[in-house]
Design a protein around this motif. Sequence first.
Motif, PDB file in Angstrom:
ATOM      1  N   GLY A  18       0.758  -1.239   0.000  1.00 30.30           N
ATOM      2  CA  GLY A  18       0.000   0.000   0.000  1.00 30.30           C
ATOM      3  C   GLY A  18       0.792   1.295   0.000  1.00 30.30           C
ATOM      4  N   PHE A  19       2.117   1.225  -0.078  1.00 29.66           N
ATOM      5  CA  PHE A  19       2.934   2.434  -0.126  1.00 29.66           C
ATOM      6  C   PHE A  19       3.104   2.877  -1.569  1.00 29.66           C
ATOM      7  CE2 PHE A  19       3.971   0.744   3.965  1.00 29.66           C
ATOM      8  CZ  PHE A  19       4.331   1.822   4.760  1.00 29.66           C
ATOM      9  N   VAL A  20       3.144   4.189  -1.794  1.00 24.66           N
ATOM     10  CA  VAL A  20       3.383   4.727  -3.132  1.00 24.66           C
ATOM     11  C   VAL A  20       4.569   5.689  -3.072  1.00 24.66           C
ATOM     12  CG1 VAL A  20       1.028   4.484  -3.962  1.00 24.66           C
ATOM     13  CG2 VAL A  20       1.677   6.549  -2.779  1.00 24.66           C
ATOM     14  N   PRO A  21       5.421   5.678  -4.105  1.00 20.67           N
ATOM     15  CA  PRO A  21       6.542   6.618  -4.120  1.00 20.67           C
ATOM     16  C   PRO A  21       6.045   8.034  -4.372  1.00 20.67           C
ATOM     17  CG  PRO A  21       6.623   5.143  -6.016  1.00 20.67           C
ATOM     18  CD  PRO A  21       5.461   4.735  -5.201  1.00 20.67           C
ATOM     19  N   VAL A  22       6.579   8.985  -3.607  1.00 13.62           N
ATOM     20  CA  VAL A  22       6.159  10.380  -3.766  1.00 13.62           C
ATOM     21  C   VAL A  22       7.321  11.301  -4.114  1.00 13.62           C
ATOM     22  CG1 VAL A  22       4.114  10.201  -2.325  1.00 13.62           C
ATOM     23  CG2 VAL A  22       6.294  10.792  -1.287  1.00 13.62           C
ATOM     24  N   GLY A  23       8.551  10.817  -4.021  1.00 13.25           N
ATOM     25  CA  GLY A  23       9.679  11.666  -4.362  1.00 13.25           C
ATOM     26  C   GLY A  23      10.992  10.930  -4.266  1.00 13.25           C
ATOM     27  N   THR A  24      12.021  11.557  -4.818  1.00 17.03           N
ATOM     28  CA  THR A  24      13.370  11.008  -4.767  1.00 17.03           C
ATOM     29  C   THR A  24      14.330  12.112  -4.363  1.00 17.03           C
ATOM     30  OG1 THR A  24      12.859   9.431  -6.511  1.00 17.03           O
ATOM     31  CG2 THR A  24      15.170   9.845  -6.093  1.00 17.03           C
ATOM     32  N   ILE A  25      15.242  11.796  -3.475  1.00 13.60           N
ATOM     33  CA  ILE A  25      16.304  12.713  -3.082  1.00 13.60           C
ATOM     34  C   ILE A  25      17.569  12.207  -3.765  1.00 13.60           C
ATOM     35  CG2 ILE A  25      17.607  13.708  -1.180  1.00 13.60           C
ATOM     36  CD1 ILE A  25      15.220  12.926   0.645  1.00 13.60           C
ATOM     37  N   PRO A  26      18.059  12.911  -4.803  1.00 11.91           N
ATOM     38  CA  PRO A  26      19.213  12.420  -5.564  1.00 11.91           C
ATOM     39  C   PRO A  26      20.538  12.659  -4.862  1.00 11.91           C
ATOM     40  CG  PRO A  26      18.474  14.501  -6.455  1.00 11.91           C
ATOM     41  CD  PRO A  26      17.512  14.138  -5.351  1.00 11.91           C
ATOM     42  N   ASP A  27      21.536  11.896  -5.244  1.00  5.97           N
ATOM     43  CA  ASP A  27      22.932  12.086  -4.836  1.00  5.97           C
ATOM     44  C   ASP A  27      23.152  12.107  -3.322  1.00  5.97           C
ATOM     45  OD1 ASP A  27      23.605  12.215  -7.510  1.00  5.97           O
ATOM     46  OD2 ASP A  27      23.486  14.396  -7.570  1.00  5.97           O
ATOM     47  N   VAL A  28      22.404  11.296  -2.596  1.00  2.87           N
ATOM     48  CA  VAL A  28      22.580  11.247  -1.142  1.00  2.87           C
ATOM     49  C   VAL A  28      23.950  10.680  -0.786  1.00  2.87           C
ATOM     50  CG1 VAL A  28      21.693  10.208   0.980  1.00  2.87           C
ATOM     51  CG2 VAL A  28      20.123  11.074  -0.723  1.00  2.87           C
ATOM     52  N   PHE A  29      24.393   9.691  -1.542  1.00  7.77           N
ATOM     53  CA  PHE A  29      25.652   9.016  -1.246  1.00  7.77           C
ATOM     54  C   PHE A  29      26.769   9.421  -2.209  1.00  7.77           C
ATOM     55  CE2 PHE A  29      22.213   6.230   0.221  1.00  7.77           C
ATOM     56  CZ  PHE A  29      22.507   6.243   1.571  1.00  7.77           C
ATOM     57  N   GLY A  30      26.612  10.554  -2.875  1.00  9.55           N
ATOM     58  CA  GLY A  30      27.638  11.054  -3.780  1.00  9.55           C
ATOM     59  C   GLY A  30      27.170  11.058  -5.222  1.00  9.55           C
ATOM     60  N   PRO A  31      27.937  11.684  -6.089  1.00 11.11           N
ATOM     61  CA  PRO A  31      27.566  11.752  -7.499  1.00 11.11           C
ATOM     62  C   PRO A  31      27.455  10.361  -8.131  1.00 11.11           C
ATOM     63  CG  PRO A  31      29.388  13.230  -7.015  1.00 11.11           C
ATOM     64  CD  PRO A  31      29.163  12.404  -5.795  1.00 11.11           C
TER      65      PRO A  31
END
Length: 44
Positions: A18-31
């Motif tokens: 029942g979970f839906v993706p709502v966003g992405t946070i890019p480059d958390v662990f580096g380029p």
Amino acid sequence: MLTYAEVYDVIAFYGKNGFVPVGTIPDVFGPGAEGNTILRKILR
């Protein structure tokens, strides 16, 4: 809910529950890294 975007099995598991993706946070662990995906579930 927050999970690493490259772990597709985990995202699929949460999607089946029942979970839906709502966003992405890019480059958390580096380029070049996938980053994190934010999922939510509406509770009623």
